[in-house]
Design a protein around this motif. Structure first.
Motif, PDB file in Angstrom:
ATOM      1  N   ILE A   1       0.860  -1.184   0.000  1.00 56.59           N
ATOM      2  CA  ILE A   1       0.000   0.000   0.000  1.00 56.59           C
ATOM      3  C   ILE A   1       0.891   1.228   0.000  1.00 56.59           C
ATOM      4  O   ILE A   1       1.813   1.335   0.805  1.00 56.59           O
ATOM      5  N   GLU A   2       0.591   2.125  -0.926  1.00 51.91           N
ATOM      6  CA  GLU A   2       1.376   3.352  -0.981  1.00 51.91           C
ATOM      7  C   GLU A   2       0.719   4.407  -0.095  1.00 51.91           C
ATOM      8  O   GLU A   2      -0.492   4.587  -0.127  1.00 51.91           O
ATOM      9  N   LYS A   3       1.528   5.095   0.726  1.00 52.84           N
ATOM     10  CA  LYS A   3       0.997   6.195   1.525  1.00 52.84           C
ATOM     11  C   LYS A   3       0.787   7.413   0.616  1.00 52.84           C
ATOM     12  O   LYS A   3       1.599   7.627  -0.298  1.00 52.84           O
ATOM     13  N   PRO A   4      -0.210   8.220   0.829  1.00 56.70           N
ATOM     14  CA  PRO A   4      -1.289   8.039   1.806  1.00 56.70           C
ATOM     15  C   PRO A   4      -2.357   7.083   1.278  1.00 56.70           C
ATOM     16  O   PRO A   4      -2.429   6.839   0.084  1.00 56.70           O
ATOM     17  N   PHE A   5      -3.153   6.567   2.167  1.00 58.56           N
ATOM     18  CA  PHE A   5      -4.158   5.590   1.796  1.00 58.56           C
ATOM     19  C   PHE A   5      -5.453   5.920   2.526  1.00 58.56           C
ATOM     20  O   PHE A   5      -5.476   6.681   3.470  1.00 58.56           O
TER      21      PHE A   5
ATOM     22  N   ARG B   1      -2.855  16.111  -2.756  1.00 61.02           N
ATOM     23  CA  ARG B   1      -3.408  14.796  -2.401  1.00 61.02           C
ATOM     24  C   ARG B   1      -2.930  14.346  -1.021  1.00 61.02           C
ATOM     25  O   ARG B   1      -3.700  13.821  -0.220  1.00 61.02           O
ATOM     26  N   VAL B   2      -1.660  14.568  -0.737  1.00 58.12           N
ATOM     27  CA  VAL B   2      -1.110  14.134   0.552  1.00 58.12           C
ATOM     28  C   VAL B   2      -1.706  14.945   1.700  1.00 58.12           C
ATOM     29  O   VAL B   2      -2.111  14.380   2.723  1.00 58.12           O
ATOM     30  N   PHE B   3      -1.762  16.260   1.557  1.00 59.05           N
ATOM     31  CA  PHE B   3      -2.346  17.069   2.631  1.00 59.05           C
ATOM     32  C   PHE B   3      -3.810  16.700   2.862  1.00 59.05           C
ATOM     33  O   PHE B   3      -4.270  16.617   4.000  1.00 59.05           O
ATOM     34  N   GLU B   4      -4.541  16.452   1.802  1.00 58.87           N
ATOM     35  CA  GLU B   4      -5.970  16.139   1.953  1.00 58.87           C
ATOM     36  C   GLU B   4      -6.179  14.742   2.523  1.00 58.87           C
ATOM     37  O   GLU B   4      -7.002  14.546   3.418  1.00 58.87           O
ATOM     38  N   ASN B   5      -5.455  13.737   2.006  1.00 60.91           N
ATOM     39  CA  ASN B   5      -5.721  12.356   2.399  1.00 60.91           C
ATOM     40  C   ASN B   5      -5.006  11.930   3.664  1.00 60.91           C
ATOM     41  O   ASN B   5      -5.486  11.060   4.380  1.00 60.91           O
TER      42      ASN B   5
ATOM     43  N   GLY C   1       7.515  15.715   8.652  1.00 61.56           N
ATOM     44  CA  GLY C   1       8.456  14.792   8.002  1.00 61.56           C
ATOM     45  C   GLY C   1       7.737  13.676   7.271  1.00 61.56           C
ATOM     46  O   GLY C   1       8.119  13.299   6.157  1.00 61.56           O
ATOM     47  N   GLU C   2       6.692  13.155   7.884  1.00 58.88           N
ATOM     48  CA  GLU C   2       5.940  12.080   7.238  1.00 58.88           C
ATOM     49  C   GLU C   2       5.197  12.584   6.001  1.00 58.88           C
ATOM     50  O   GLU C   2       5.117  11.876   4.988  1.00 58.88           O
ATOM     51  N   LEU C   3       4.676  13.787   6.065  1.00 54.06           N
ATOM     52  CA  LEU C   3       4.000  14.350   4.890  1.00 54.06           C
ATOM     53  C   LEU C   3       4.998  14.509   3.741  1.00 54.06           C
ATOM     54  O   LEU C   3       4.700  14.160   2.593  1.00 54.06           O
ATOM     55  N   LEU C   4       6.194  15.038   4.047  1.00 55.18           N
ATOM     56  CA  LEU C   4       7.201  15.184   2.992  1.00 55.18           C
ATOM     57  C   LEU C   4       7.666  13.819   2.497  1.00 55.18           C
ATOM     58  O   LEU C   4       7.933  13.638   1.309  1.00 55.18           O
ATOM     59  N   ASN C   5       7.740  12.845   3.398  1.00 59.32           N
ATOM     60  CA  ASN C   5       8.112  11.483   3.022  1.00 59.32           C
ATOM     61  C   ASN C   5       7.136  10.927   1.981  1.00 59.32           C
ATOM     62  O   ASN C   5       7.526  10.350   0.961  1.00 59.32           O
ATOM     63  N   MET C   6       5.854  11.132   2.226  1.00 58.35           N
ATOM     64  CA  MET C   6       4.829  10.652   1.292  1.00 58.35           C
ATOM     65  C   MET C   6       4.901  11.398  -0.034  1.00 58.35           C
ATOM     66  O   MET C   6       4.780  10.792  -1.102  1.00 58.35           O
TER      67      MET C   6
END
Lengths: 137, 153
Positions: free
Chosen positions: A106-110, B22-26, B92-97
């Motif tokens: 699964i790719e983040k975000p999910f 997409r990352v900020f929203e999800n 950090g996790e948001l940038l990682n994604m």
């Protein structure tokens, strides 16, 4: 039937995100165990019954690839389903993880819906407790 | 649109914007807004990547938004102690994604890359290198800046 789940990720925030997504997915959950790296994850697996593992790749001490490799070599752990949850989607790492026995990636975000779909696929859960179609005798 | 290698034909700046949105929203449950109201104190994180390509990604976010994102990701109240304690982890996790999603779309999924761990970066006005691509978003009324720098092939 409730499932015991192990989440292995070095990020406290991501462990929480995964936990909440699992809870929101509607899948019946028994215990949710947490581990901050692969070494702690292996200890958790040896001390507890776990139905499915959600595993990050890049972690200190023991990363996801090394953890799946250890599980593959352990007769008691090799059949425990592993779902890799990662930001990285390189073909090379995916190939290694699947060779080590990971069932899904699964790719983040999910979304919680994706979590539900993956758990259903990996654990073979059918709706309304119906099994697969069988021949009548 | 995608080529056979998975590399998109979209412009890199658009890839950065779409992925960050997409990352900020999800992941952080933070929605894009029309305008940024104020900046306030800003915090930054960066991730270096290496392997067949080298470079780094940098994310600059107002401190208040970082706390909001952390609270949302942790399921905590907005100004909880945990949200304040883990806002850097959340960033950090948001940038990682974002990084994990952007790089295959720019370079192709067959390119083998190692993505480093996120680390805090000093927030200061840097002259952007000519190889740096930057995009800005307005998230929950705050200005967010995302930079992509490809240092060498």
């Amino acid at each position: 039937m409730a499932f015991n789940i192990l989440i292995v990720d070095d990020s406290r925030v991501m462990r929480s995100v995964i936990e909440r997504s699992i809870e929101m997915s509607g899948v019946p959950v028994g215990r949710i165990l947490m581990a901050e790296n692969g070494q702690v994850g292996l200890e958790a697996l040896r001390d507890n019954w776990v139905d499915i593992v959600f595993l990050d790749v890049n972690m200190p001490v023991l990363d996801g690839i090394a953890m799946t490799d250890s599980m593959r070599r352990d007769p008691f752990l090799k059949n425990t389903p592993v779902v890799v949850v990662s930001s990285e989607a390189s073909d090379a790492k995916k190939a290694t993880l699947f060779q080590n026995g990971a069932r899904e990636f699964i790719e983040k975000p999910f979304t919680p819906e994706k979590i539900r779909e993956v758990i259903h696929n990996v654990l073979g859960i059918w709706e309304d407790n119906q099994g697969p179609e069988t021949d009548s005798f | 649109m995608y080529s056979e290698s998975g590399k998109t034909t979209k412009a890199p700046k658009q890839i950065l914007f779409d992925t960050a949105k997409r990352v900020f929203e999800n992941a952080a449950y933070a929605l894009l807004s029309e305008e940024a109201e104020s900046v306030g104190e800003v915090m930054g994180v960066e991730i270096e990547f290496s392997g067949e390509r080298y470079g780094r990604m940098r994310l600059l976010v107002p401190y208040e938004l970082a706390i909001t994102c952390a609270a949302n990701m942790l399921g905590e109240e907005e100004h909880s102690a945990a949200a304040r304690e883990y806002c850097e982890d959340a960033l950090g996790e948001l940038l990682n994604m974002i990084t994990g999603s952007v790089l295959p779309r720019i370079f192709g999924s067959e390119v083998d890359l190692h993505i480093g761990s996120p680390r805090p970066t000093g927030v200061r006005s840097l002259p952007l290198p000519s190889a740096c691509i930057e995009t800005t978003l307005c998230v929950e009324g705050h200005k967010v800046t995302l930079c992509f720098e490809n240092t060498r092939a």
